[in-house]
Design a protein around this motif. Structure first.
Motif, PDB file in Angstrom:
ATOM      1  N   PHE A  81       0.880  -1.212   0.124  1.00 41.80           N
ATOM      2  CA  PHE A  81       0.046  -0.089   0.070  1.00 41.80           C
ATOM      3  C   PHE A  81       0.856   1.198   0.096  1.00 41.80           C
ATOM      4  O   PHE A  81       2.109   1.240   0.192  1.00 41.80           O
ATOM      5  CB  PHE A  81      -0.980   0.097   1.256  1.00 41.80           C
ATOM      6  CG  PHE A  81      -0.184  -0.298   2.570  1.00 41.80           C
ATOM      7  CD1 PHE A  81       0.493   0.762   3.056  1.00 41.80           C
ATOM      8  CD2 PHE A  81      -0.117  -1.569   2.936  1.00 41.80           C
ATOM      9  CE1 PHE A  81       1.150   0.335   4.530  1.00 41.80           C
ATOM     10  CE2 PHE A  81       0.634  -1.970   4.176  1.00 41.80           C
ATOM     11  CZ  PHE A  81       1.093  -0.899   4.778  1.00 41.80           C
ATOM     12  N   SER A  82       0.394   2.351  -0.353  1.00 37.58           N
ATOM     13  CA  SER A  82       1.082   3.682  -0.575  1.00 37.58           C
ATOM     14  C   SER A  82       1.296   4.033   0.818  1.00 37.58           C
ATOM     15  O   SER A  82       0.815   3.767   2.137  1.00 37.58           O
ATOM     16  CB  SER A  82       0.385   4.711  -1.255  1.00 37.58           C
ATOM     17  OG  SER A  82       0.231   4.419  -2.352  1.00 37.58           O
ATOM     18  N   GLY A  83       2.373   4.920   1.050  1.00 40.92           N
ATOM     19  CA  GLY A  83       2.517   5.684   2.318  1.00 40.92           C
ATOM     20  C   GLY A  83       3.966   5.307   2.974  1.00 40.92           C
ATOM     21  O   GLY A  83       4.344   5.635   4.070  1.00 40.92           O
ATOM     22  N   ARG A  84       4.733   4.292   2.178  1.00 41.34           N
ATOM     23  CA  ARG A  84       6.075   3.772   2.844  1.00 41.34           C
ATOM     24  C   ARG A  84       7.175   4.382   2.124  1.00 41.34           C
ATOM     25  O   ARG A  84       6.990   4.500   0.874  1.00 41.34           O
ATOM     26  CB  ARG A  84       6.080   2.351   2.938  1.00 41.34           C
ATOM     27  CG  ARG A  84       5.134   1.679   3.833  1.00 41.34           C
ATOM     28  CD  ARG A  84       5.539   2.012   5.110  1.00 41.34           C
ATOM     29  NE  ARG A  84       4.544   1.240   5.975  1.00 41.34           N
ATOM     30  CZ  ARG A  84       4.599   0.125   6.410  1.00 41.34           C
ATOM     31  NH1 ARG A  84       5.465  -0.813   6.046  1.00 41.34           N
ATOM     32  NH2 ARG A  84       3.639  -0.472   7.369  1.00 41.34           N
ATOM     33  N   PRO A  85       8.220   4.648   2.613  1.00 35.34           N
ATOM     34  CA  PRO A  85       9.364   5.282   1.726  1.00 35.34           C
ATOM     35  C   PRO A  85       9.902   4.183   0.754  1.00 35.34           C
ATOM     36  O   PRO A  85       9.914   2.828   0.890  1.00 35.34           O
ATOM     37  CB  PRO A  85      10.705   5.431   2.664  1.00 35.34           C
ATOM     38  CG  PRO A  85       9.769   5.303   4.111  1.00 35.34           C
ATOM     39  CD  PRO A  85       8.668   4.463   3.836  1.00 35.34           C
ATOM     40  N   SER A  86      10.421   4.606  -0.357  1.00 33.34           N
ATOM     41  CA  SER A  86      10.856   3.615  -1.489  1.00 33.34           C
ATOM     42  C   SER A  86      12.222   3.300  -1.332  1.00 33.34           C
ATOM     43  O   SER A  86      12.884   3.713  -0.349  1.00 33.34           O
ATOM     44  CB  SER A  86      10.786   4.554  -2.915  1.00 33.34           C
ATOM     45  OG  SER A  86      11.637   5.714  -2.707  1.00 33.34           O
ATOM     46  N   PRO A 123       4.153   7.973  -5.442  1.00 31.65           N
ATOM     47  CA  PRO A 123       4.497   7.177  -4.413  1.00 31.65           C
ATOM     48  C   PRO A 123       5.472   5.962  -4.597  1.00 31.65           C
ATOM     49  O   PRO A 123       6.050   5.550  -3.584  1.00 31.65           O
ATOM     50  CB  PRO A 123       3.056   6.271  -4.113  1.00 31.65           C
ATOM     51  CG  PRO A 123       2.027   7.380  -4.868  1.00 31.65           C
ATOM     52  CD  PRO A 123       2.704   8.025  -6.038  1.00 31.65           C
ATOM     53  N   LEU A 124       5.603   5.743  -5.936  1.00 33.35           N
ATOM     54  CA  LEU A 124       6.608   4.452  -6.133  1.00 33.35           C
ATOM     55  C   LEU A 124       8.130   4.889  -5.650  1.00 33.35           C
ATOM     56  O   LEU A 124       8.944   4.305  -5.634  1.00 33.35           O
ATOM     57  CB  LEU A 124       6.600   3.950  -7.327  1.00 33.35           C
ATOM     58  CG  LEU A 124       5.118   3.406  -7.863  1.00 33.35           C
ATOM     59  CD1 LEU A 124       5.253   2.869  -9.149  1.00 33.35           C
ATOM     60  CD2 LEU A 124       5.090   2.386  -6.884  1.00 33.35           C
TER      61      LEU A 124
END
Length: 481
Positions: free
Chosen positions: A161-166, A199-200
């Protein structure tokens, strides 16, 4: 004399207090963190707590992303059983999957053994076939969710899911930057890639300075001119000295604002750092992005097209000290061939020569051993034909559906084994059954080669410590030379 908005002059004590609050954030170099700068100098007592060695095998990463889903059984995972049982039902019944599927479908592409290692490679990758003795091919990668968005998030950020560091953000957070005049993490694609987009390459809760910098590598758009490639890289009205004065004024005003509010503002700090980086990029970015400076032989080696442009630019960026470069094929999901797997010929043709050229070019530049080249997709594809879906009118065609249960990635350079295959899917290429390698394991192993313990590279946020590999992941030592 500088006055406050109220009109009262700022005292010497006010000025010292205000400047002291902001000095730590005047440039990109300081914002990467004290421990990160120490990691680059690398002495046993000074290195960051997550560093496992003073002399890591690799310094940089290039991630070649075939977004949409490259078919493992039509590229590097040859399965004779698909030919033998072509047109027959899959043993065990119909595969329960995202779309309706039919019988087993053989690959339309011929396979050939290459190199001393004798690794079998599809005809869509003839140039890469010539490089197999330099490649480590992992045939047993898997993830959980068969949809593009969560699978892309997992491959890029370690979460569904979105919201984490790449991964690029974690790497620059852990290692800092080798060149203060360029971003530490660059993303190349003709247009904003994939159905997920920024977000990626986000920094999420890490400092915004660690997020990826997106640059278009569209040949027709840029015409190989860096001033057209990078928006606002050149200012015709103000020279560098005038811009320096303007930037210093804005910086001073931002520092005063931070001093008055007494509130830690990472967004404002990132803005200051971004302006500093943008200013510095004016002197170096036009040169590094100008691939016209390469020899005719090098340009011919990579070939034509945006992927070729992206791969060559990636080599030049790594040569200048950029930590990570990610090259996407194109926007959307261009490798997502539900309708006809024959379309892999086009995407394969566009990628094959540039990917192989990157391996050869990094060798000639003396960067191969210290650069990790990793290539793959968010998942693979099914061994059975896809039998229509709503937007395709329900007609049988020659495409394949998504398959997260067993797919292929390859890695080269950076201390990985050469001419080596690892793991296996079942006889039909459906599921990893021998030495399964989760995406978390890929991330953990890449970090290990960069000298980072993936379990110790953490950031405390919202009540707990986060890391790229979440709570999982193991270093796959069998892949390491």
């Amino acid at each position: 004399m500088i006055h406050r908005p109220s009109g009262r002059p700022i005292t010497r004590r006010d000025a010292l207090r205000t400047m002291g609050c902001g000095f730590g954030y005047l440039s990109l170099a300081s914002m990467v963190g004290q421990s990160l700068a120490r990691a680059a100098s690398a002495t046993p007592t000074e290195r960051a707590p997550w560093m496992i060695t003073d002399k890591p095998k690799a310094k940089n990463v290039i991630f070649l992303f075939m977004n949409g889903g490259m078919s493992q059984i039509d590229s590097f995972d040859y399965k004779p059983a698909l030919e033998k049982y072509h047109g027959q039902p899959m043993p065990g019944g119909d595969l329960a999957h995202e779309r309706k599927t039919g019988n087993i479908m053989k690959s339309p592409f011929a396979f050939k053994k290459y190199g001393q290692s004798g690794i079998e490679v599809s005809e869509i990758f003839p140039h890469l076939g010539e490089c197999v003795d330099d490649m480590c091919i992992v045939k047993s990668v898997y993830t959980e969710i068969p949809n593009h968005e969560p699978a892309l998030e997992m491959m890029n950020t370690g979460a569904n899911f979105s919201g984490r560091p790449s991964m690029g953000a974690w790497i620059t957070y852990g290692l800092g930057s080798l060149n203060q005049n360029l971003p530490g993490f660059v993303v190349l694609c003709p247009d904003v890639p994939t159905t997920v987009g920024p977000p990626l390459w986000s920094s999420a809760f890490l400092s915004p300075v660690h997020q990826g910098t997106y640059v278009s590598d569209a040949v027709d758009k840029s015409e190989f001119d860096p001033q057209k490639l990078i928006s606002n890289i050149h200012n015709e009205r103000f020279d560098l000295n005038a811009q320096r004065k303007e930037l210093d004024l804005v910086k001073q005003l931002n520092q005063l604002n931070m001093g008055q509010s007494q509130v830690h503002d990472p967004q404002l700090e990132a803005t200051i750092g971004s302006m500093e980086t943008a200013y510095r990029m004016q002197t170096e970015a036009p040169d590094v992005f100008d691939v016209r400076k390469e020899s005719e032989a090098t340009l011919k080696l990579y070939g034509e097209g945006s992927t070729a442009r992206g791969c060559l630019t990636a080599a030049r960026l790594i040569e200048r000290g950029v930590r990570m470069v990610q090259v996407y094929y194109a926007k959307g999901d261009p490798w997502d061939h539900h309708f006809d797997i024959e379309m892999h010929r086009k995407t394969g043709h566009d990628s094959d020569q540039p990917f192989a050229a990157l391996i050869k070019d990094l060798k000639s530049r003396g960067l191969y051993d210290e650069t990790i080249i990793v290539a793959g997709s968010e998942f693979g594809r099914t061994p059975v034909v896809e039998v229509g879906s709503g937007f395709m009118g329900g007609q049988t065609h020659n495409g394949r559906d998504h398959n997260p249960h067993g797919f292929t990635m390859w890695i080269a350079g950076g201390g990985f084994k050469r001419g080596f295959t690892y793991g296996a899917t079942d006889d039909f290429g459906w599921k990893a059954i021998e030495n399964p390698v989760h995406v978390h394991d890929i991330h953990a192993t890449i970090l290990h080669q960069l000298g980072i313990d993936h379990q110790k590279l953490t950031y405390h946020y919202s009540g707990r410590d986060y890391r790229l590999t979440d709570l999982y992941g193991n270093v796959v030592h069998d892949l390491i030379a």
